[in-house]
Design a protein around this motif. Structure first.
Motif, PDB file in Angstrom:
ATOM      1  N   TYR A 189       0.827  -1.215   0.000  1.00 20.26           N
ATOM      2  CA  TYR A 189       0.000   0.000   0.000  1.00 20.26           C
ATOM      3  C   TYR A 189       0.856   1.258   0.000  1.00 20.26           C
ATOM      4  O   TYR A 189       0.414   2.331  -0.377  1.00 20.26           O
ATOM      5  N   TYR A 190       2.088   1.130   0.504  1.00 19.17           N
ATOM      6  CA  TYR A 190       2.959   2.305   0.621  1.00 19.17           C
ATOM      7  C   TYR A 190       4.316   1.967   0.047  1.00 19.17           C
ATOM      8  O   TYR A 190       4.789   0.834   0.176  1.00 19.17           O
ATOM      9  N   SER A 191       4.957   2.946  -0.574  1.00 16.04           N
ATOM     10  CA  SER A 191       6.330   2.741  -1.041  1.00 16.04           C
ATOM     11  C   SER A 191       7.220   2.675   0.179  1.00 16.04           C
ATOM     12  O   SER A 191       7.039   3.440   1.122  1.00 16.04           O
ATOM     13  N   HIS A 192       8.173   1.756   0.144  1.00 16.44           N
ATOM     14  CA  HIS A 192       9.041   1.605   1.318  1.00 16.44           C
ATOM     15  C   HIS A 192      10.088   2.707   1.356  1.00 16.44           C
ATOM     16  O   HIS A 192      10.521   3.197   0.338  1.00 16.44           O
ATOM     17  N   THR A 193      10.458   3.040   2.561  1.00 18.49           N
ATOM     18  CA  THR A 193      11.488   4.062   2.729  1.00 18.49           C
ATOM     19  C   THR A 193      12.756   3.384   3.224  1.00 18.49           C
ATOM     20  O   THR A 193      12.724   2.213   3.597  1.00 18.49           O
TER      21      THR A 193
ATOM     22  N   SER B  64       0.536  10.604   7.324  1.00 13.56           N
ATOM     23  CA  SER B  64       0.386  11.698   6.354  1.00 13.56           C
ATOM     24  C   SER B  64       1.599  11.843   5.440  1.00 13.56           C
ATOM     25  O   SER B  64       1.515  12.418   4.366  1.00 13.56           O
ATOM     26  N   GLU B  65       2.755  11.279   5.873  1.00 12.64           N
ATOM     27  CA  GLU B  65       3.967  11.398   5.029  1.00 12.64           C
ATOM     28  C   GLU B  65       4.221  10.145   4.216  1.00 12.64           C
ATOM     29  O   GLU B  65       5.166  10.086   3.432  1.00 12.64           O
ATOM     30  N   ALA B  66       3.408   9.101   4.421  1.00 14.91           N
ATOM     31  CA  ALA B  66       3.633   7.846   3.699  1.00 14.91           C
ATOM     32  C   ALA B  66       3.281   8.046   2.233  1.00 14.91           C
ATOM     33  O   ALA B  66       2.321   8.753   1.909  1.00 14.91           O
ATOM     34  N   HIS B  67       4.077   7.419   1.360  1.00 17.07           N
ATOM     35  CA  HIS B  67       3.800   7.554  -0.069  1.00 17.07           C
ATOM     36  C   HIS B  67       2.858   6.429  -0.483  1.00 17.07           C
ATOM     37  O   HIS B  67       3.233   5.258  -0.503  1.00 17.07           O
ATOM     38  N   LYS B  68       1.610   6.790  -0.808  1.00 21.46           N
ATOM     39  CA  LYS B  68       0.620   5.767  -1.166  1.00 21.46           C
ATOM     40  C   LYS B  68       0.877   5.251  -2.574  1.00 21.46           C
ATOM     41  O   LYS B  68       1.323   5.991  -3.434  1.00 21.46           O
TER      42      LYS B  68
END
Ligand SMILES: Nc1ncnc2c1ncn2[C@@H]1O[C@H](COP(=O)(O)OP(=O)(O)O)[C@@H](O)[C@H]1O
Ligand SMILES: C[C@@](O)(CCOP(=O)(O)OP(=O)(O)O)CC(=O)O
Length: 457
Positions: A132-136, A155-159
């Motif tokens: 669901y989110y790009s990994h950091t 809110s900062e997660a890249h969907k």
């Protein structure tokens, strides 16, 4: 009776064909559920001091500071349950989560009409599958775990655009229903239960979004992959707000369809959607590729201004979309491996989509995605692909032969693609990443509540 722990999951989605058309009941959308799911676990809330709090605490422990505490108050049989977001500590800023808050007040209001207003406190945990989110960089070491810690606030997660809010609202609503209602009152394993969940989750999701979309995302979260015809938007346009006079009765009638004026006209045809043996879907996320704001508004404005042109294209597209679904079913049923027809049908849909882009000025399949889709389609074993949903720059969906060699060829192509894109001088799209998701025919399902060890409090 003591309430027991429960867990539910619901799938993300991809609208392979029928973007925009599906907003109109005249047309349908071909939607696939994905095996990236959102899980919701619910258990009674115990306090160490033995003090009973009238609270529901919601956590999303993969993210920083993702804890929301809610008080709830019955406003009487008329208004239903009013939910108030409480501050965790005086120092902390109040981070709202409108989807959780709205789903909570809608579900508790409905539950109070079925089981009465005595609602026990609960602790709810939300866990999203990794894609669901790009990994950091910070989560590398845990990326092999079933669920990742993303190390950032939500809110900062890249969907990645798999439809997190619809899967979340559906799984969250279902978890509350199975926790607070008895098997006789609600069950995920019968048609009546699924249809009530669908109606309640659609109502809550629309209210939280502040707009009535086609609802294909909630429908696929409940029912899984299907051919979808939307409900009449008027169904959701007349009920009041939680806590206001008449809300609980209106919601109950809407959920249970107890009045002719609240009969839902959604059509879900599961038999019209299949993936032949030996094929699979894959999704690519395009980093930095964001949605162009107002695409839906602009496309619908074009349809209004140029009704003849739009109708011609939409009718042809609908025919082609139905043809794609029919060919997938035919291949699945005859166990044929000849994908020539399928390839041609996808090519036909893309050509019309580009015509719609050109006529409307809305980048549904923009030039950069045309290049990317063409490059992917030339990889041996890739049948074809589209810019799914509303289209734009942020994702592509591909139908490929289900073999590891095809995935590695595709990964190789994307590596070269990303490298060349960075060297290129023209304005180009961002990095493209193959997501580890595929189609999932199944919708919402009960999960083993013991399967979330290490994540619960
Ligand atoms: N893992 C999660 N935990 C808590 N809330 C979530 C989670 N995922 C999504 N949400 C809710 O859904 C919202 C994202 O919805 P939206 O912007 O409509 O995205 P999408 O297109 O993925 O549905 C978040 O702001 C949050 O309110
Ligand atoms: C235009 C649409 O028909 C399809 C949009 O599909 P997407 O999958 O692009 O949507 P998001 O979940 O907002 O990313 C609008 C609709 O059907 O509601």
């Amino acid at each position: 009776m003591a309430l027991s722990s429960k867990a539910v999951s619901a799938p993300g989605k991809v609208l392979l064909a029928g973007g925009y058309l599906v907003l109109d009941r005249e047309y349908t959308g071909l939607v696939f559920g994905l095996d990236a799911r959102i899980h919701v676990h619910i258990q009674p809330l115990h306090t160490s001091s033995g003090v009973t709090l009238s609270e529901i605490i919601v956590r999303s422990p993969q993210f920083k500071y993702a804890i929301w505490e809610y008080g709830y108050r019955w406003t009487g049989p008329d208004g239903g349950m009013q939910v108030t977001h409480l501050r965790v500590s005086a120092l902390q800023k109040l981070q709202t989560n409108p989807f959780v808050e709205t789903a909570l007040s809608y579900a508790l209001s409905y539950i109070s009409t079925v089981a009465g207003p005595a609602i026990n406190p609960a602790s709810i945990t939300i866990l999203a599958d990794n894609d669901y989110y790009s990994h950091t960089a910070t989560d590398k070491e845990t990326s092999m775990d079933r669920f990742s810690s993303f190390g950032v606030p939500l809110s900062e997660a890249h969907k990645t655009g798999l439809g997190s809010s619809a899967a979340l609202v559906t799984a969250f609503t279902a978890a509350l229903l199975v926790h607070y209602l008895s098997e006789d009152q609600f069950s995920l394993s019968n048609d009546a239960g699924r249809s009530r969940l669908h109606n309640l989750a659609q109502a809550a999701h629309c209210a939280a979004q502040g707009k009535v979309g086609s609802g294909f995302d909630v429908a696929s979260a409940v029912y899984g992959s299907c051919l979808y015809r939307r409900f009449s938007p008027s169904l959701l346009e007349s009920h009041g707000e939680p806590g206001t006079s008449g809300f609980a009765a209106e919601l109950k009638s809407l959920v249970e369809e107890s009045d002719p004026s609240t009969k839902w006209d959604t059509e879900i045809v599961k038999s019209a959607v299949k993936v032949p043996n030996g094929l699979r879907l894959v999704m690519c996320d395009v980093d930095c590729g964001s949605k162009t704001p107002g695409m839906v508004k602009r496309l619908l404005a074009w349809r209004k201004d140029e009704p003849e042109e739009a109708d011609r294209i939409w009718k042809q597209l609908q025919e082609k979309n139905e043809g794609l679904a029919a060919e997938l079913v035919r291949l699945a049923e005859t166990e044929s491996h000849d994908c020539q027809q399928l390839r041609e049908r996808i090519t036909g849909i893309r050509a019309l989509t580009r015509e719609m882009s050109k006529c409307s000025g809305v980048p549904v399949e923009p030039e950069s995605q045309t290049r990317l889709l063409d490059a992917c389609s030339s990889v041996p074993g890739v049948v074809g692909g589209v810019a799914p949903g509303a289209g734009g720059f942020d994702a592509v969906a591909l139908l490929i032969e289900d073999r590891e060699e095809v995935i590695s060829e595709l990964s190789g192509l994307l590596e070269r693609w990303n490298h060349d894109e960075q060297q290129g001088s023209e304005a180009r799209v961002g990095r493209v990443r193959l997501l580890r998701v595929r189609e999932d025919m199944e919708g919402v399902r009960a999960e083993d509540p013991a399967g979330y060890e290490g994540w619960l409090q």
